[in-house]
Design a protein around this motif. Structure first.
Motif, PDB file in Angstrom:
ATOM      1  N   ASP A  49       0.846  -1.115  -0.032  1.00 21.38           N
ATOM      2  CA  ASP A  49       0.075   0.044   0.098  1.00 21.38           C
ATOM      3  C   ASP A  49       0.963   1.154   0.106  1.00 21.38           C
ATOM      4  N   TRP A  50       1.108   1.558  -1.306  1.00 22.31           N
ATOM      5  CA  TRP A  50       2.444   2.565  -1.426  1.00 22.31           C
ATOM      6  C   TRP A  50       1.981   4.129  -1.014  1.00 22.31           C
ATOM      7  N   THR A  51       0.552   4.272  -1.126  1.00 21.94           N
ATOM      8  CA  THR A  51       0.016   5.642  -0.875  1.00 21.94           C
ATOM      9  C   THR A  51       0.278   5.930   0.618  1.00 21.94           C
ATOM     10  N   SER A  54       3.807   6.026   1.890  1.00 24.26           N
ATOM     11  CA  SER A  54       4.344   7.244   1.575  1.00 24.26           C
ATOM     12  C   SER A  54       3.750   8.175   2.637  1.00 24.26           C
ATOM     13  N   ALA A  55       2.488   8.342   3.144  1.00 24.53           N
ATOM     14  CA  ALA A  55       1.988   9.197   4.014  1.00 24.53           C
ATOM     15  C   ALA A  55       2.622   9.148   5.240  1.00 24.53           C
ATOM     16  N   ASN A  97      10.948   5.667   0.929  1.00 32.09           N
ATOM     17  CA  ASN A  97       9.537   6.186   0.135  1.00 32.09           C
ATOM     18  C   ASN A  97      10.044   6.148  -1.253  1.00 32.09           C
TER      19      ASN A  97
END
Length: 139
Positions: A49-51, A54-55, A97
């Motif tokens: 879950d890269w989103t 990143s967050a 990231n």
């Protein structure tokens, strides 16, 4: 209590906790959130879950940037070393990231967790000392 009222009450409690916290307690709270963000980033990276990863990494970087900005390396002989750790983990989180590198995230956790524990211990000692001073002042 409806969910929206509960969330509002929780937010108010959290805000008041921060506003009334001692400097030592604020530092501990920052470290706790920093390590929570990194743990969440690691979990998100493992789940691809890269989103979310990143967050979490970006928020962790914001916290470390705040720690850098509040550090006074000129008044403490350990300050330059701690600044070096902060700069290293900032770069590591950016790499984690950019390259979606869970090992870099884990490295940051490994470097920061002992610091979190040390700040917890220091804050407890300060709190105990302050309580003893108040007790002695009362009589």
């Amino acid at each position: 209590m409806p969910p929206s009222n509960f969330a509002a009450a929780r937010n108010l409690y959290n805000r008041d906790s921060v506003l009334s916290a001692s400097p030592a307690r604020l530092l501990v709270m920052l470290y706790d959130r920093l390590l929570l963000d990194l743990a969440r980033a690691e979990t998100a990276q493992l789940g691809e879950d890269w989103t979310l990863a990143s967050a979490q990494l970006l928020h962790a970087q914001e916290i470390v940037t705040e720690l850098v900005n509040s550090l006074r390396p000129d008044i403490w002989d350990g300050g330059p070393g701690l600044l070096g750790v902060y700069n290293y983990v900032l770069a590591g989180m950016a790499q984690a990231n950019i390259h979606r590198d869970v090992e870099k995230t884990r490295e940051c956790i490994t470097l920061l967790e002992p610091l979190r524990l040390a700040w917890h211990e220091a804050a407890l000692k300060v709190s105990m000392h302050e309580a003893a001073m108040r007790r002695d002042a009362v009589g």
